[in-house]
Scaffold this active site. Sequence first.
Site, PDB file in Angstrom:
ATOM      1  CE1 TYR A 407      -2.124   3.462   1.998  1.00 14.05           C
ATOM      2  CE2 TYR A 407      -1.225   2.462   3.990  1.00 14.05           C
ATOM      3  CZ  TYR A 407      -1.806   3.535   3.347  1.00 14.05           C
ATOM      4  OH  TYR A 407      -2.079   4.680   4.044  1.00 14.05           O
ATOM      5  N   GLY A 410       2.926   1.673  -3.265  1.00 11.94           N
ATOM      6  CA  GLY A 410       2.041   2.045  -4.356  1.00 11.94           C
ATOM      7  C   GLY A 410       1.600   3.492  -4.264  1.00 11.94           C
ATOM      8  CB  CYS A 411       0.445   5.577  -1.445  1.00 17.23           C
ATOM      9  SG  CYS A 411      -1.205   4.886  -1.154  1.00 17.23           S
ATOM     10  CB  VAL A 412       5.801   6.188  -2.982  1.00 16.25           C
ATOM     11  CG1 VAL A 412       6.940   7.002  -3.599  1.00 16.25           C
ATOM     12  CG2 VAL A 412       5.996   6.103  -1.477  1.00 16.25           C
ATOM     13  CG  PHE A 415       0.821  11.137  -3.240  1.00 15.23           C
ATOM     14  CD1 PHE A 415      -0.051  12.213  -3.196  1.00 15.23           C
ATOM     15  CD2 PHE A 415       0.581  10.059  -2.399  1.00 15.23           C
ATOM     16  CE1 PHE A 415      -1.137  12.229  -2.331  1.00 15.23           C
ATOM     17  CE2 PHE A 415      -0.502  10.059  -1.534  1.00 15.23           C
ATOM     18  CZ  PHE A 415      -1.359  11.148  -1.496  1.00 15.23           C
TER      19      PHE A 415
END
Length: 443
Positions: A407, A410-412, A415
């Site tokens: 999670y 993947g969020c890095v 953004f």
Amino acid sequence: MRLAEIFERVVGPDAPIRFTAYDGSSAGDPNSDVALHVRTPVAVNYLAQSPNAVGLTRAYVSGHLDLEGDMYTALRRMSDFAFAEGVNVSARDIAAIVRSVGWVKFVNRVAPPPQEVTRGRLAGLGWRHSKRRDAEAIHHHYDVGNDFYELVLGPSMTYTCAVFDEADAALERVGESADATKGAAGEGGKRSGGALESAQFRKYELVSRKLGLRKGMRLLDVGCGWGGMVMHAAREHGVRALGVTLSKEQAEWAAKRIAQEGLTEVAEVRHMDYRDVPDASYDRISSIGLTEHVGARNLDSYFDSLHGKLVPGGRLLNHCITRPRNDLKPMDTGGFINRYVFPDGELEGPARIQLAMNDAGFEIRHQENLREHYALTLRHWSANLDRNWDEAVALVGEGTARVWRLYMAGCVLGFERDVVQLHQILGVKLDGTDAHMPLRPEF
């Protein structure tokens, strides 16, 4: 046909990762520093049931598929390569998989890992964003355990976007923050210092300056987490602060920390739904990371409620993850984030949020996008998790730790690539026609 051959047919022979499988086959770049390993036929079952990110997630979280090397690097390379090449699994590929795995194993459905929140489980709790269902959604994500969060978030115990001075310097110091956190874990999380902690302090101070906090004011912090903003406002600006959270574990942790810091006379955190906070005369309201859990249909009533809790001339600072455009289709409720991380989470474009604030009576005075800062924040959290991996697994189990690893990495990427953004929007409840704002704010 072996699985490696199928892998090459699907993604091509030049994939920048190593691929190995339980049948002894291999493909891809043998010298790559990241590798994908299919450990058992169950991984293939998951991919057959859901030939997309959900299938890969189930296989990885359950341990039937392993990823060696840096998770962010692996996701970035697979995204660059696979999606750029337009990967598709053909009927011929499916037939080859069936012959390799065996028809009975292939069609045998495998239950999702226990970390996945099924639609049926949520549906039994009422309508989307009802109080009972929201409480369960928050419990799923935020009540993993305070000890686990201390390992990942560091001494600040702040689970929202930090604010960095220089992006390049922040990236170079990711390891510094992780080392500080590792040392702090053995000391009950009391150790301070490090780039991440400085950046979180800077974020709270930025919010404080935008709100114009002064001694004696009353601050309401909705969705307060572990009380970081509440304590900062009370300690640094002499404000009387109340925070509310739906997480019982967060409220208990915050109460202890407030007592330790000697702030019980001016700071309080309650286990409470924001909708149950009585109207009162608050001078300022901060909402840091809550709007994502409110729901599109509830935005208008949400900001109406906050507007009613402010005195004339009061300010609201809304800080939340946003989508880069306002005309995008609603988020996929069956995707990885909704299934494993934030059940019932919803993101809107900044204009939609600003419109709801306007219609509730707020005059918009400032807007800022901190997208790059959240990518940096997540890099620090990911580094903390990797450095404390064994302890994290011991606390929450390998499946949950794998969810977090996937999670956050993947969020890095999300953004960095402008899939998601982070906006702070400042609104004022006018006192007649007076906003009680300086002509040119210094923040």
